[in-house]
Write a protein that holds these residues in place. Sequence first.
Motif, PDB file in Angstrom:
ATOM      1  N   PRO A  80       8.726  10.841  19.908  1.00 19.71           N
ATOM      2  CA  PRO A  80       8.420   9.720  19.012  1.00 19.71           C
ATOM      3  C   PRO A  80       9.267   9.762  17.750  1.00 19.71           C
ATOM      4  O   PRO A  80       9.762  10.821  17.345  1.00 19.71           O
ATOM      5  CB  PRO A  80       6.931   9.919  18.692  1.00 19.71           C
ATOM      6  CG  PRO A  80       6.669  11.360  18.957  1.00 19.71           C
ATOM      7  CD  PRO A  80       7.579  11.746  20.080  1.00 19.71           C
ATOM      8  N   THR A  81       9.428   8.610  17.131  1.00 16.38           N
ATOM      9  CA  THR A  81      10.236   8.509  15.918  1.00 16.38           C
ATOM     10  C   THR A  81       9.489   9.092  14.717  1.00 16.38           C
ATOM     11  O   THR A  81       8.304   8.798  14.508  1.00 16.38           O
ATOM     12  CB  THR A  81      10.597   7.040  15.640  1.00 16.38           C
ATOM     13  OG1 THR A  81      11.376   6.540  16.723  1.00 16.38           O
ATOM     14  CG2 THR A  81      11.382   6.899  14.346  1.00 16.38           C
ATOM     15  N   ILE A  82      10.190   9.919  13.957  1.00 14.79           N
ATOM     16  CA  ILE A  82       9.656  10.418  12.678  1.00 14.79           C
ATOM     17  C   ILE A  82       9.882   9.325  11.644  1.00 14.79           C
ATOM     18  O   ILE A  82      11.011   9.081  11.217  1.00 14.79           O
ATOM     19  CB  ILE A  82      10.374  11.712  12.252  1.00 14.79           C
ATOM     20  CG1 ILE A  82      10.158  12.817  13.285  1.00 14.79           C
ATOM     21  CG2 ILE A  82       9.887  12.148  10.872  1.00 14.79           C
ATOM     22  CD1 ILE A  82      11.051  14.035  13.064  1.00 14.79           C
ATOM     23  N   SER A  83       8.837   8.642  11.262  1.00  8.45           N
ATOM     24  CA  SER A  83       8.996   7.559  10.295  1.00  8.45           C
ATOM     25  C   SER A  83       9.539   8.091   8.977  1.00  8.45           C
ATOM     26  O   SER A  83       9.078   9.129   8.468  1.00  8.45           O
ATOM     27  CB  SER A  83       7.661   6.862  10.048  1.00  8.45           C
ATOM     28  OG  SER A  83       7.770   5.937   8.981  1.00  8.45           O
ATOM     29  N   ARG A  84      10.486   7.380   8.407  1.00  8.58           N
ATOM     30  CA  ARG A  84      10.989   7.765   7.078  1.00  8.58           C
ATOM     31  C   ARG A  84       9.861   7.747   6.056  1.00  8.58           C
ATOM     32  O   ARG A  84       9.933   8.441   5.025  1.00  8.58           O
ATOM     33  CB  ARG A  84      12.104   6.822   6.636  1.00  8.58           C
ATOM     34  CG  ARG A  84      11.672   5.386   6.351  1.00  8.58           C
ATOM     35  CD  ARG A  84      12.861   4.487   6.058  1.00  8.58           C
ATOM     36  NE  ARG A  84      12.475   3.127   5.697  1.00  8.58           N
ATOM     37  CZ  ARG A  84      12.132   2.192   6.578  1.00  8.58           C
ATOM     38  NH1 ARG A  84      12.118   2.464   7.878  1.00  8.58           N
ATOM     39  NH2 ARG A  84      11.797   0.970   6.175  1.00  8.58           N
ATOM     40  N   HIS A  85       8.785   6.996   6.344  1.00 13.94           N
ATOM     41  CA  HIS A  85       7.687   6.886   5.384  1.00 13.94           C
ATOM     42  C   HIS A  85       6.872   8.172   5.273  1.00 13.94           C
ATOM     43  O   HIS A  85       6.049   8.301   4.357  1.00 13.94           O
ATOM     44  CB  HIS A  85       6.802   5.693   5.742  1.00 13.94           C
ATOM     45  CG  HIS A  85       7.482   4.381   5.523  1.00 13.94           C
ATOM     46  ND1 HIS A  85       7.833   3.929   4.274  1.00 13.94           N
ATOM     47  CD2 HIS A  85       7.920   3.437   6.396  1.00 13.94           C
ATOM     48  CE1 HIS A  85       8.441   2.766   4.373  1.00 13.94           C
ATOM     49  NE2 HIS A  85       8.510   2.442   5.652  1.00 13.94           N
ATOM     50  N   VAL A  86       7.097   9.130   6.178  1.00 14.25           N
ATOM     51  CA  VAL A  86       6.500  10.456   6.027  1.00 14.25           C
ATOM     52  C   VAL A  86       7.016  11.116   4.745  1.00 14.25           C
ATOM     53  O   VAL A  86       6.363  11.991   4.172  1.00 14.25           O
ATOM     54  CB  VAL A  86       6.829  11.316   7.273  1.00 14.25           C
ATOM     55  CG1 VAL A  86       6.592  12.794   7.019  1.00 14.25           C
ATOM     56  CG2 VAL A  86       5.978  10.842   8.456  1.00 14.25           C
ATOM     57  N   TYR A  87       8.175  10.674   4.262  1.00 18.76           N
ATOM     58  CA  TYR A  87       8.778  11.215   3.048  1.00 18.76           C
ATOM     59  C   TYR A  87       8.453  10.346   1.832  1.00 18.76           C
ATOM     60  O   TYR A  87       9.232  10.253   0.888  1.00 18.76           O
ATOM     61  CB  TYR A  87      10.294  11.377   3.248  1.00 18.76           C
ATOM     62  CG  TYR A  87      10.590  12.535   4.170  1.00 18.76           C
ATOM     63  CD1 TYR A  87      10.852  13.795   3.656  1.00 18.76           C
ATOM     64  CD2 TYR A  87      10.549  12.380   5.552  1.00 18.76           C
ATOM     65  CE1 TYR A  87      11.080  14.872   4.487  1.00 18.76           C
ATOM     66  CE2 TYR A  87      10.770  13.453   6.403  1.00 18.76           C
ATOM     67  CZ  TYR A  87      11.040  14.696   5.860  1.00 18.76           C
ATOM     68  OH  TYR A  87      11.254  15.779   6.701  1.00 18.76           O
TER      69      TYR A  87
END
Length: 516
Positions: A15-22
Amino acid sequence: MATITAVVNLDLPGPTISRHVYGHFAEHLGRCIYGGFWVGEDSDVPNVRGIRRDVVDALRALGIPNLRWPGGCFADDYHWEDGIGPRDQRPRMVNSHWGDVVEDNSFGTHEFMDLCELLGADAYISGNIGSGSVREMSDWIEYLTRADDSPMATLRRANGRDEPWKVPFWGLGNEAWGCGGNLRVEQFASLARQYATYTRDHADNRVYRIAAGAHEDDYHWTETLMRSFDPLDRDDRPATPFQAVSLHYYTRTGSWAEKGKATEFSTDEWYLALSRASWMEELVARHSTVMDRYDPAKKVGLVVDEWGTWWDVEPGTNPGFLYQQNTLRDALVASVHLDAFHRHADRVVMANIAQTVNVLQAMILTDPESGALVLTPTYHVFEMNRGHHDAAALDVHLKGAPEKEVDGRTLGLVSASASTRGDSALVSLSNLDADTAHTVTLDLRGRDVVGHRARVLTAPELAAHNTASAPETVAPRDHDDVRLRDGRLEIDLPAHSYVTLELTLSPTPSQPLVPR
C-alpha cells in the motif's frame, strides 16, 4: 559486532505510504504560533505578512504535507469569528489550557490559511464541538470554502479574501474524552454524526472528516465510533458521516506529573523511552483490528494526529508552554513511530507530530532573544525520510536482530522500513542500541540495484541536541560504511544512530548490483 539480515522484495510493492503521515500540528500553545510562526508585520525578524520567512523555508524543505490547527485542547475553546476582521478590533480570550494567558486572536483564519499557502501544505482544521455549536462549525466551513454570495462567503470577501480556500481535512472535536468535553463515547458518537452532517462540502471542496478518537489503548472508544457508521459492506451505501477516526499517544518515561527529563536521562531511560515509543506499533495494530471488524475494506482511515515525546519543560520556562529540548533520543523515537506508520499504510492515512515549533517534540526551535532558528534532530529524521512520501511500502523481513527486555516488553534494537517509487527505493534503519554498532546485510530481491547513497544521523552522546550556539551537533552526514559483498549490500549502523539508504533501481533485471 552482530550481523543482521534484512530481506526486501523490491518487486512486491504494498500500500501507498501517504505523505500525510508526515503531517504537523500547530496549536495556540506557548510559542508555537506567537514567536514561532507569527511575529507580526512590524517585526525585525524577516517575515511575509507577519509569518516568519525562515520557518516557512525550513518546513518547505521537508515537503510539509498538512498542518493541523488551532488545537489541541485550544480548539474546543476557540470561536473562529473572534479571529477574523481587523486585528486591532478582534476580541480577546483567555487560553485557560495553556498558561492561563490572554490570547489576542491576531492569528486567525486568514493568517492560518495564508501560512498554509506559503508552506504549500493542506489545511487540517479542528472544529469546536466541546464549547461550540453546530451552526458555528457549519458557518466556518462555508466561510472558508464557498465561492458565491452566501452570507459567509460575503463576510469573507468583506475581510479581504475574494476566492475561497481549499480545506481538505476537518477535525470533529479534539480529545472529547478529556479537554474536549469529558464526554462518554456514546455521547460523542452521536454528536460527531450531527456535526459531520453540517460540515458540508461546498462547490468542489470535498472535506475529509476526522472524528476525535481514542486515547492510547481505549479500544472501546474506537469500536463505538465504528459501530456508529452506516453499514460499510454495501455497494450502494450512503456516505459515512465521517471518513476517519483519530488516535493520540505520547511517549514519556515517567508519570503525567513527572514525565522525565528531556536532556538528562540514564541509559535505562533511553531504552524505556524507545520501548514506550514502540508501543505505537501495537496500538495501531489493535485499533486497526477493531476497525477491520466493521470496515474490512479499509475505507475508514486511522489518523494519529497527536504523537511524540512529552517531557518536563525546560527549567525556567512557563510550565504551561510545554517547551522542551529535542535530543538524538527524540529523533529515534520519531523513526520508530514512522516505521510503524509505514508498516500500517493500509490503515494509517495521516499522522501529526506534536508540535511544529517550540512545543513538545518540535521540528524547529526559535530563540526568543536572538531570534535564531534551530533545526532539531527530529527535523532531520523527517527530512531524511522524504523519499517515503506517497511511495509504495515494502515489507522488510529482519532476521537475527538483537532484542532487549525493557519494562515488561521486548524491544527490537533494530527497526526498519522501506518503500519504492519508480526506479528508486528508500530503506530506513534505526539502531536503538545505546552502546553497540550493528551491521545489517540487505538481501535485495526482485530488481537490480545500480547505485546507492547512505546518510547517517548520530552523535557521540545520547542526549546530544542542537542549540543556537551549536546548531549542527546532531545533523545528517554522508555515510560511507556500505559495502558490496556476495551480491548483497552490507551497511554498518553506529550505536544510537539513524541511517537511510537511497537505492537507484534498474528498470531491467540484467544490470548487476554495483557500489556507488
